[in-house]
Scaffold this motif. Sequence first.
Motif, short mmCIF file in Angstrom:
data_model
loop_
_atom_site.label_atom_id
_atom_site.label_comp_id
_atom_site.label_asym_id
_atom_site.label_seq_id
_atom_site.Cartn_x
_atom_site.Cartn_y
_atom_site.Cartn_z
N LYS A 60 -9.28 -12.47 -24.28
CA LYS A 60 -7.89 -12.21 -25.00
C LYS A 60 -6.87 -12.71 -24.28
CE LYS A 60 -8.32 -7.48 -23.09
NZ LYS A 60 -8.47 -6.15 -23.48
N TYR A 61 -6.84 -13.18 -23.27
CA TYR A 61 -5.71 -13.60 -22.44
C TYR A 61 -5.34 -15.16 -22.49
CZ TYR A 61 -6.16 -9.04 -20.39
OH TYR A 61 -6.34 -7.93 -20.26
N ALA A 62 -4.25 -15.44 -22.99
CA ALA A 62 -4.03 -16.92 -23.12
C ALA A 62 -3.79 -17.62 -22.05
CB ALA A 62 -2.58 -17.05 -23.89
N ASN A 63 -3.57 -17.19 -20.74
CA ASN A 63 -3.43 -18.05 -19.54
C ASN A 63 -4.79 -18.31 -19.15
OD1 ASN A 63 -4.05 -15.42 -19.05
ND2 ASN A 63 -2.84 -15.55 -16.93
N MET A 64 -5.95 -17.49 -19.63
CA MET A 64 -7.26 -17.90 -19.24
C MET A 64 -7.75 -19.05 -19.93
SD MET A 64 -7.62 -15.87 -16.86
CE MET A 64 -9.54 -15.82 -16.24
N TRP A 65 -7.44 -19.00 -21.24
CA TRP A 65 -7.70 -19.95 -22.00
C TRP A 65 -7.19 -21.60 -21.66
CZ3 TRP A 65 -12.26 -20.29 -24.58
CH2 TRP A 65 -12.66 -19.11 -24.88
N LEU A 66 -5.99 -21.33 -21.49
CA LEU A 66 -5.26 -22.62 -20.94
C LEU A 66 -5.70 -23.13 -19.65
CD1 LEU A 66 -1.51 -21.46 -22.33
CD2 LEU A 66 -3.22 -23.02 -23.44
N GLU A 67 -6.12 -22.33 -18.70
CA GLU A 67 -6.59 -22.77 -17.41
C GLU A 67 -7.90 -23.55 -17.73
OE1 GLU A 67 -7.04 -23.44 -13.33
OE2 GLU A 67 -5.45 -22.55 -14.76
N TYR A 68 -8.96 -23.09 -18.48
CA TYR A 68 -10.16 -23.57 -19.02
C TYR A 68 -9.58 -24.94 -19.67
CZ TYR A 68 -14.68 -24.27 -21.13
OH TYR A 68 -15.91 -25.06 -21.70
N TYR A 69 -8.81 -24.96 -20.64
CA TYR A 69 -8.42 -26.14 -21.22
C TYR A 69 -7.98 -27.12 -20.25
CZ TYR A 69 -5.17 -29.17 -23.53
OH TYR A 69 -4.54 -30.30 -24.24
N LYS A 90 -12.65 -27.72 -28.61
CA LYS A 90 -13.51 -26.31 -28.74
C LYS A 90 -12.85 -25.40 -28.25
CE LYS A 90 -18.15 -24.87 -28.16
NZ LYS A 90 -19.69 -25.20 -27.67
N ALA A 91 -12.39 -25.63 -27.06
CA ALA A 91 -11.68 -24.53 -26.17
C ALA A 91 -10.57 -24.00 -26.88
CB ALA A 91 -11.51 -25.09 -24.48
N LEU A 92 -9.79 -25.02 -27.22
CA LEU A 92 -8.42 -24.37 -28.17
C LEU A 92 -8.83 -23.76 -29.17
CD1 LEU A 92 -6.11 -27.45 -27.38
CD2 LEU A 92 -6.12 -25.18 -26.27
N HIS A 93 -9.63 -24.26 -29.99
CA HIS A 93 -10.10 -23.72 -31.27
C HIS A 93 -10.66 -22.09 -31.09
CE1 HIS A 93 -9.98 -26.28 -34.60
NE2 HIS A 93 -10.08 -27.46 -33.71
N ARG A 94 -11.39 -21.86 -29.87
CA ARG A 94 -11.80 -20.52 -29.29
C ARG A 94 -10.68 -19.94 -28.99
NH1 ARG A 94 -16.52 -21.34 -25.13
NH2 ARG A 94 -16.32 -19.15 -25.36
N ALA A 95 -10.01 -20.43 -28.27
CA ALA A 95 -8.62 -19.80 -27.69
C ALA A 95 -7.65 -19.14 -28.94
CB ALA A 95 -7.69 -20.72 -27.00
N VAL A 114 -0.05 -24.97 -28.53
CA VAL A 114 -0.86 -25.81 -27.74
C VAL A 114 -1.82 -26.85 -28.54
CG1 VAL A 114 -2.35 -26.11 -25.82
CG2 VAL A 114 -0.45 -24.78 -25.83
N LEU A 115 -2.67 -26.03 -29.54
CA LEU A 115 -3.63 -26.77 -30.29
C LEU A 115 -3.01 -27.85 -31.15
CD1 LEU A 115 -6.42 -27.15 -31.44
CD2 LEU A 115 -6.17 -25.19 -32.99
N LEU A 116 -1.88 -27.57 -31.78
CA LEU A 116 -1.01 -28.28 -32.64
C LEU A 116 -0.72 -29.60 -31.93
CD1 LEU A 116 0.67 -25.97 -35.02
CD2 LEU A 116 -1.55 -27.12 -35.64
N THR A 117 -0.14 -29.35 -30.92
CA THR A 117 0.20 -30.39 -29.86
C THR A 117 -0.83 -31.24 -29.47
OG1 THR A 117 2.04 -29.10 -28.85
CG2 THR A 117 1.45 -31.21 -27.78
N PHE A 118 -2.02 -30.72 -29.20
CA PHE A 118 -3.17 -31.59 -28.77
C PHE A 118 -3.50 -32.45 -30.05
CE2 PHE A 118 -7.95 -32.21 -29.06
CZ PHE A 118 -7.91 -32.71 -27.57
N GLU A 119 -3.64 -31.95 -31.04
CA GLU A 119 -4.02 -32.67 -32.23
C GLU A 119 -2.96 -33.78 -32.56
OE1 GLU A 119 -6.88 -32.70 -33.02
OE2 GLU A 119 -7.62 -30.89 -32.76
N ARG A 120 -1.78 -33.50 -32.32
CA ARG A 120 -0.82 -34.65 -32.65
C ARG A 120 -1.12 -35.95 -31.74
NH1 ARG A 120 3.28 -30.34 -33.34
NH2 ARG A 120 4.04 -30.47 -35.53
N VAL A 121 -1.63 -35.67 -30.31
CA VAL A 121 -1.60 -36.61 -29.44
C VAL A 121 -3.07 -37.29 -29.56
CG1 VAL A 121 -1.74 -37.18 -27.11
CG2 VAL A 121 -0.28 -35.49 -27.95
N GLU A 122 -4.15 -36.55 -29.96
CA GLU A 122 -5.54 -36.80 -29.81
C GLU A 122 -6.23 -36.78 -31.14
OE1 GLU A 122 -6.45 -38.15 -27.07
OE2 GLU A 122 -5.21 -37.53 -25.68
N GLY A 123 -6.00 -36.31 -32.10
CA GLY A 123 -6.70 -36.03 -33.25
C GLY A 123 -6.56 -36.89 -34.46
N THR A 124 -7.50 -36.81 -35.40
CA THR A 124 -7.15 -37.52 -36.63
C THR A 124 -6.35 -36.39 -37.65
OG1 THR A 124 -9.30 -36.74 -37.44
CG2 THR A 124 -9.38 -38.39 -36.27
#
Length: 945
Positions: free
Chosen positions: A484-493, A507-512, A526-536
């Motif tokens: 439930k903690y954002a900083n833990m997911w961002l560390e894993y990401y 997958k990690a950001l979707h679960r986060a 963070v997820l939206l920024t990731f998709e701006r850079v990497e996603g379709t």
Amino acid sequence: MAAPSNAEQTQLQDMEEEEAGMEEREMESDEEEGMGVENSEDEEEDSSEDEKENEAEIQRLEEQLSINAFDYNCHVDLIKLLKQEGELFRLRKARQKMSELFPLTEEIWLDWLKDEIRLTEEDSNREKVYELFERAVKDYICPDIWLEYAQYSIGGMGSPGGIDKVRSIFERAVTAVGLHMTKGQTLWEAYREFENAVLSTVQPPPGRIPSREEQELLSAQLERIHTLFRRQLAVPLMDMETTYAEYEEWSENGVPETVVHLYRKALQQKEKCKSYEEALLVAEPPKLAEYQAYIDFELKEGDPARVQITFERALAENCLVPDMWTKYTTYLDRQLKIKDLVLSTHERAVRNCPWTMSLWKSYLQALERHGADHQSVSDVFEKALNAGFIQATDYVEIWQANLDYLRRRVDFSKESSKELEELRAAFSRSLDYLKQDVEERFGESGDPSCAIMQIWARIEAHHCKNMQKARELWDNIMTKGNAKYANMWLEYYSLERAYGDMTHCRKALHRAVQCTSDYPEHVCEVLLTFERVEGTLEDWDTAVQKTETRLNRINEQRAKAAEKETNLARHEEEKMEQRRKAKAEKKAQKTSRGGEKRKAEQDDYQGDWTEESAPKRQRGNGDNNPDEYMETETGLFGRNAPPGNKPGPGGARNAQQGAAVAAQRQNDDRRELRDDSCSVFISNLAYTLEDPEAKLKSLFESCGPIRRVQLITGNRGISRGYGYVQFESAAAVPEALKLDRKEVEGRPMFVSPCVDKTKNPEFKVFKYNTSMEKHKIFISGLPFSCTKEQLAEICKPHGSIRDVRLVTFRSGKPKGLAYVEFADETQASQAVLKLDGIDVEGNKISVAISNPPRRNLTDKPGSSRPTGDIMPRQAYGSRGRGRTQLSLLPRSLHRQPAPPGKVENGTAAEPAPPPPPPTGSTAANAAGEPRSLSNSDFAKMLLNK
């Protein structure tokens, strides 16, 4: 037969008297012998009883040590008893056991050494005593032990190599303690006396010319004595002037210039140190502050040898102060860097303060730094695990130190190695240890954020290129309540981003997004920024849909929570209003006329207290004063009185009202005459206290001359349980404050400074510390019958007690809680270890270091909740762990933050331009914002109707 002559008769009488005296003396002698036998028998019986008692106590202490071998005081008591009984062999065994666990004090070592010297006087083998001396000089740097060692070695100088051995011991002694400014001179003088004794053996008899060989021996011996003089005069020591005069007299050629120069330089150094030495002489043990100042001075001077001897002197008297050991070992690690000295000092530090994790951690790092073998480091680490730390986090840190050491041993260029397998096994063992041993003892693992597993995962990903193992570890981390903690997911990401692939990052950001509850907006961004850079485009649409759905659900939950909080607040306000009404009705019923109904009283009030009837009532009462007074919680108010305090009919009503007015006027007059700087405020007195003024005078007369005692009374002249004591001088106030919480007829009497809170709204009466106090322990679960004396007896074996405070209700009844203050944090830590969980009169008590919970300041008016970006997981806000730190109130319900200004009742007020002086009911809104109304405001409103 002829009659005896007068001379014969006189002689016969003398003989008879002498015989009678002899018989009496014999009888007295027999009686004395009988009494002596009886006394000796009594003494033997007393002695045998004492021996039985001592033997029973010895057995009890030995049993206690078999249960807890680390009970220091128990070891000391056992040694004292065995020495008293003369049990030398049992005494030797007891000392041996204690020395294996603890460093012994100078006093214990000297007693042991002297006993062993007596036992081996007839034994030609002196090596056992030498070994004991070697152990003694390693525990602490003590001049008296070194002197005893050197003097004992002189007794063996006649054996082969004996003189060289004595010189070797003296050289080590002057190296270790020769710089001791007050005690070092004794060792130097003993060394010179020994060399003078040797000189007398090599000098030829008078009148005989020495041979060439004898001349060489004589010259060498004289040069040794010259050298000792020169070395001693170069050291700043007390009474070194006497040594200089002795050298001048002894030396045939005078004192060389080089020696004079060194001597003057030592004198200058001595003058610099003189003030510190004098401070140590007059200070009371343990002289910690004085030694600290001395050490700081020597550190600035920069002489390593003098710094070392000053530290050693301080530690001899403050061996249980972890901070002193930390400062010393840090200095040796960074400055001297001598392997044997550094490692021996670290070992002594952990033996003296085994409960201090930081000392063990420094010891492990010092062993690695100086190239100790792996087995030695492992042995020290295992000892650290058994040292008995007082916090769960200490075990996490010591495991991290060991894992860091094992990681540095691994050569990751090899795919597999023995060191790598050992590292992985250590990681697994650490997790099991924290889960089982630490959680069982403390109720927590000490590693809620799974820092050890995070390090393991990063090592597997970075060094071993094993992302599969790293992902398994992170799955385990998330299942331990961290999802439930954002900083833990961002560390894993960030780990996946650095060493993984884009699929697992997404997958990690979707679960986060689905799991995070503390900062969901940040994770969504963070997820939206990731998709701006990497996603379709498809990935972008999916991310937008998921984030919108999640944020909508979050907003709904927040709105519900806000509505719930609003309802709860409204419910609390209603309950408070009901309590206020009930209290007002109860007060009105108490003051109303007996038997008069409430409804009739209200009707009478409506008719009597109008503008037209009020003057008639004043005239009808026959009172010349145009104002009528009533007493409220805040003072006197004129004219209009609230329902329930209406005067009774006729003369009785006038008499009651007159008494109330007189009592209140008397209180007001005294208040004007009172000097707050010379007064104290007394409260929580029993209403039934007989003659309270006399009682207070007797209690406070020892503090200083009393000018007056003012007890506040109600409208019937009954004490309200509080008042003031005014002294002739302000010097008596601090002594009076020491009587705070003194028991008076079963209730604690509260004594506080006399301060006008309308002028000093920030003044706090609470005198106890609200932060962590490491020298104080908190005890809960005590039986209500436990007294301060009983609690002091329980805690006394674990240290020097400064204060014991039992927590009670205002009525004086105990809460089963207490605070015990020790002389230092070391004693408090030992008390926590020894007392936690023990049984006291059938109650199992809990003991911890005093650390009161922080007060929730963010819920008070005028405060605001913390805002900002993502926060560390450990930084919990006012809403507690695991809940969002953001406000759940809609913006429309937010109150504007108030400025720091305060009005009289403590609520924040909005500053406004200065209006005309408010009158009547407008005073309440003069500040530009509604505020709570006081009794005076209600009275003025009634007057203006």
